[in-house]
Design an enzyme around this catalytic site. Sequence first.
Site, PDB file in Angstrom:
ATOM      1  N   ASN A 121       0.820  -1.178   0.158  1.00 18.75           N
ATOM      2  CA  ASN A 121      -0.051   0.032  -0.008  1.00 18.75           C
ATOM      3  C   ASN A 121       0.961   1.343  -0.072  1.00 18.75           C
ATOM      4  O   ASN A 121       1.875   1.349   0.603  1.00 18.75           O
ATOM      5  CB  ASN A 121      -0.785  -0.111   1.145  1.00 18.75           C
ATOM      6  CG  ASN A 121      -2.102  -1.093   1.182  1.00 18.75           C
ATOM      7  OD1 ASN A 121      -2.035  -1.722   0.034  1.00 18.75           O
ATOM      8  ND2 ASN A 121      -2.958  -0.954   2.042  1.00 18.75           N
ATOM      9  N   VAL A 122       0.328   2.444  -0.651  1.00 16.83           N
ATOM     10  CA  VAL A 122       1.128   3.535  -0.626  1.00 16.83           C
ATOM     11  C   VAL A 122       1.663   4.140   0.556  1.00 16.83           C
ATOM     12  O   VAL A 122       2.700   4.678   0.695  1.00 16.83           O
ATOM     13  CB  VAL A 122       0.274   4.473  -1.439  1.00 16.83           C
ATOM     14  CG1 VAL A 122      -0.976   5.053  -0.920  1.00 16.83           C
ATOM     15  CG2 VAL A 122       1.174   5.741  -2.035  1.00 16.83           C
ATOM     16  N   LYS A 123       0.700   3.741   1.688  1.00 18.67           N
ATOM     17  CA  LYS A 123       1.075   4.515   2.868  1.00 18.67           C
ATOM     18  C   LYS A 123       2.302   3.720   3.651  1.00 18.67           C
ATOM     19  O   LYS A 123       2.919   4.452   4.285  1.00 18.67           O
ATOM     20  CB  LYS A 123      -0.273   4.527   3.989  1.00 18.67           C
ATOM     21  CG  LYS A 123      -0.595   2.994   4.146  1.00 18.67           C
ATOM     22  CD  LYS A 123      -1.720   3.135   5.081  1.00 18.67           C
ATOM     23  CE  LYS A 123      -1.904   1.584   5.617  1.00 18.67           C
ATOM     24  NZ  LYS A 123      -3.287   1.580   6.336  1.00 18.67           N
ATOM     25  N   GLY A 124       2.659   2.507   3.183  1.00 16.15           N
ATOM     26  CA  GLY A 124       3.696   1.968   3.467  1.00 16.15           C
ATOM     27  C   GLY A 124       3.826   1.575   4.996  1.00 16.15           C
ATOM     28  O   GLY A 124       2.973   1.580   5.792  1.00 16.15           O
ATOM     29  N   VAL A 125       5.041   1.847   5.698  1.00 15.80           N
ATOM     30  CA  VAL A 125       5.389   1.500   6.906  1.00 15.80           C
ATOM     31  C   VAL A 125       6.506   2.362   7.530  1.00 15.80           C
ATOM     32  O   VAL A 125       7.374   2.577   6.568  1.00 15.80           O
ATOM     33  CB  VAL A 125       5.565   0.275   7.206  1.00 15.80           C
ATOM     34  CG1 VAL A 125       6.711  -0.319   6.393  1.00 15.80           C
ATOM     35  CG2 VAL A 125       5.627  -0.167   8.895  1.00 15.80           C
TER      36      VAL A 125
END
Length: 250
Positions: A125-129
């Site tokens: 996902n674009v939000k990542g980590v």
Amino acid sequence: MSDYVRPYGDTTGDGMVQISFTLPIPHDKKAEGAALQLAAKMGLDPAMLVHAKQMGTGFTFFVVYGRVNHLVNLDEVTVVERDYPLLAAKEVNSTVRANLRRKLVVVGACIGTDAHTVGIDAILNVKGVAGEKGLEYYRELRVVNMGAQVTVPDLVAAARQEKADAVLVSQVVTQKDAHLHNTREMSAAFRESYPESKRPLLVVGGPRFDESMAGELGVDRIFSRGTTPREVASYLVHALSSTAAKEKKK
């Protein structure tokens, strides 16, 4: 000369360790004695019980603290080192454009009964980590996230339909080695469905995987806990660019 180290607890080299485990017995004085006996057989001397709690019916969770005499020989420690450069997002995109001349297609999923999507979402996902963007952020990557509890046949079918360059599988459920069984099933299915030269990269990840087992499990790469999207993206472009370069030479 070998380099040895000993566990550290209160003072350097004191050999103190803390372990936790569950025994299938209700919590009482005898259960605590059983926990200490087990700890002693594991080499803790002396062993001290620091926590015990009933877990449902007929199970008790323990935390034991004690000293071990074992040493670790660092010269005998083997790990899988990163053997490719760690690239920035711009470098990943430019490498894909230069070597593939199209978008790199990634299909990801949690397979079997695994419904824990936190790991695969963190990578895809674009939000990542931890402030790092996921693979959807990379302009030259096209990501298909199938989510949780995906069957192996459905994963293979999606990979073929999307013309995937890489398949990423996350496995968190490990009871009875489910992560290993699922990975072997997935690997076998892809090898039955694709000629070797056309098979997508098979990448698995999860907190209980041993990164050195890639060959045994039939996958191209294993990522364990703490892996970042940038590491995965860098590996994908490295592996696929190497394959593309080999194909050009033929």
